[in-house]
Enzyme design. Structure first.
Site, PDB file in Angstrom:
ATOM      1  CE  LYS A 144      -4.434  -1.625   1.586  1.00 13.69           C
ATOM      2  NZ  LYS A 144      -4.255  -2.982   2.145  1.00 13.69           N
ATOM      3  CD  GLU A 178     -11.253   3.689   2.411  1.00 12.89           C
ATOM      4  OE1 GLU A 178     -11.427   4.922   2.269  1.00 12.89           O
ATOM      5  OE2 GLU A 178     -10.681   2.971   1.573  1.00 12.89           O
ATOM      6  CB  SER A 213      -0.205  -8.139  -0.941  1.00 10.67           C
ATOM      7  OG  SER A 213      -0.992  -8.948  -0.087  1.00 10.67           O
TER       8      SER A 213
HETATM    9  C1  LIG Z   1      -5.146  -3.997   1.915  1.00 11.88           C
HETATM   10  C2  LIG Z   1      -4.436  -5.231   1.628  1.00 11.88           C
HETATM   11  C3  LIG Z   1      -4.858  -6.093   0.613  1.00 11.88           C
HETATM   12  C4  LIG Z   1      -6.123  -5.875  -0.171  1.00 11.88           C
HETATM   13  O1  LIG Z   1      -6.138  -4.756  -0.992  1.00 11.88           O
HETATM   14  P1  LIG Z   1      -6.011  -4.837  -2.570  1.00 11.88           P
HETATM   15  O2  LIG Z   1      -6.370  -3.474  -3.007  1.00 11.88           O
HETATM   16  O3  LIG Z   1      -6.953  -5.877  -3.052  1.00 11.88           O
HETATM   17  O4  LIG Z   1      -4.621  -5.184  -2.872  1.00 11.88           O
HETATM   18  C5  LIG Z   1      -4.095  -7.198   0.332  1.00 11.88           C
HETATM   19  N1  LIG Z   1      -2.979  -7.477   1.042  1.00 11.88           N
HETATM   20  C6  LIG Z   1      -2.556  -6.678   2.036  1.00 11.88           C
HETATM   21  C7  LIG Z   1      -1.324  -7.053   2.782  1.00 11.88           C
HETATM   22  C8  LIG Z   1      -3.262  -5.535   2.366  1.00 11.88           C
HETATM   23  O5  LIG Z   1      -2.828  -4.767   3.352  1.00 11.88           O
END
Ligand SMILES: *Cc1c(COP(=O)(O)O)cnc(C)c1O
Length: 400
Positions: free
Chosen positions: A94, A116, A384
């Site tokens: 993010k 949010e 992610s």
């Molecule tokens: C917020 C988050 C997601 C989900 O958000 P996307 O916009 O679908 O990528 C996925 N993995 C992590 C670690 C997150 O913090």
């Protein structure tokens, strides 16, 4: 010749029938203003070099690609690789879009950045970016998530952000969006609503996808150097869809590379406790844009949704994914809580990598699919985020 896929929206922010701006005229004007400001600085040397410099020296990019040998051997089949977004400063992908958004807000002379947050990852990343560029930051978060993700709440406060705990509705992500949006409406000319994924009205899905495209660009360059070929599959979890779009965008025009998005089926479709929008939803409008929407309880109304991973419990999804699904370029599958928890523990114990519960959905899909793909196949999973934030929750859940 297959036609090249171009995921640039049209002038109104449409990806085929999806996306757009479903807003009253005065808000549409403000979104257009943001879009114009973004397009006017996007390709300037000053903005690009500032952002790239931060990616390198502040976030720690490029994030590596790692071959998980023990996990692959355990599953028996395809090799499983990870794009290590968990190693970024603040622990997830993010920060890639938060830096872009905070720089844009600063450039536009906005006086407050609002958002949010679900798991608190977007909130922490945004509070971080705002501290860095010197802008006040206000984060709205559902009461349930505040309790569950307490370390992130503390971090946001340390970083100087105001955290608003939202106790309406289901007290999770969707209600936090509504609450933050109400605050935004008090002064949209001076406030900047930093959307946390490829969702919301144009230009946000486009901007966030472009900020996240660094993930796919790096991976497209790195992977062949390490594996000698392109991956057969790239996979990512899908909440709003930003980390998935980031990775997918590097491989859109490699027809031999399958693009797989993994959604949370929670405790099962029949229970209604899930958030698998592309798997079980159908087209609808929410939060100013048109896409797939979970609306099984009442047509046209977003369902209350649930996921063990707070960052995935959103009843809509980015318009690019709706488009990619309809044209058949990407595939979407659902993984339940139990498989997610199993992947969380297995990856931790076989590789010493504690994944975010969000990411663990994509890991679970890769683990389940690897045996059927054969030993010469490669699956690249977007890791992610890291799971520090989820460690206490999982330990309690499993009685560790
Ligand atoms: C917020 C988050 C997601 C989900 O958000 P996307 O916009 O679908 O990528 C996925 N993995 C992590 C670690 C997150 O913090």
């Amino acid at each position: 010749m297959q036609q090249a896929i171009d995921l640039q929206p049209d002038a109104h922010g449409n990806y085929g029938p999806y996306g757009g701006q479903y807003l009253p005229p005065h808000l549409k004007a403000i979104m257009d203003d943001i879009g114009r400001a973004y397009l006017s600085i996007r390709d300037t040397e000053a903005y690009r070099s500032e952002l790239n410099d931060l990616y390198t020296h502040y976030v720690g990019r490029p994030s590596p690609i790692y071959l998980a040998k023990r996990l692959s051997a355990h599953c028996g089949g395809a090799r499983i690789w990870f794009k290590r977004e968990d190693l970024n400063h603040t622990g997830a992908h993010k920060i890639n879009h938060c830096l872009g958004e905070a720089l844009l807000a600063k450039h536009m002379g906005k006086t407050k950045v609002l958002a949010e947050t679900g798991a608190g990852q977007h909130g922490v990343a945004l509070a971080t970016a705002c501290a860095l560029v010197g802008l006040p930051c206000e984060i709205h978060m559902g009461e349930i998530d505040v309790a569950k993700e307490h370390p992130n709440v503390t971090k946001m406060k340390i970083l100087g952000a105001k955290v608003v705990s939202v106790d309406r509705g289901t007290k999770t992500l969707k209600d936090a969006v509504d609450s933050a949006f109400d605050e935004y409406l008090r002064d949209p000319e001076h406030f900047f609503y930093a959307i946390g994924s490829v969702v919301g009205p144009h230009p946000f899905p486009m901007m966030v996808a472009e900020f996240q495209s660094i993930v796919g660009r790096e991976a497209r360059e790195q992977f062949p150097k390490q594996a000698g070929k392109l991956p057969d599959v790239v996979a990512a979890c899908v909440g709003g869809g930003s980390n998935a779009m980031g990775l997918f965008s590097g491989f859109l025009n490699d027809p031999g590379v399958r693009l797989v998005g993994v959604e949370p089926s929670g405790v099962g479709r029949e229970t209604g406790k899930h958030a698998a929008t592309l798997s079980y939803g159908k087209p609808g409008t929410l939060h100013g844009f048109h896409s797939y929407l979970l609306q099984e309880v009442k047509e046209g109304e977003p369902d209350p949704v649930y996921s063990i991973a707070s960052g995935l419990d959103y009843p809509g999804v980015g318009p690019q994914h709706a488009y990619l699904k309809d044209i058949g370029r990407a595939e979407y599958y659902a993984v339940d809580d139990a498989a997610c928890l199993d992947a969380f523990m297995t990856l931790s114990r076989l590789e010493g990598l504690i994944p975010a519960l969000e990411s663990a959905h994509a890991v679970a899909w890769a683990m389940a699919t690897a045996p059927s793909l054969g030993k010469d196949a490669d699956i690249l999973v977007n890791l992610s985020g890291r799971g520090d934030k989820d460690a206490d929750f999982v330990a309690e859940k499993l009685g560790l």
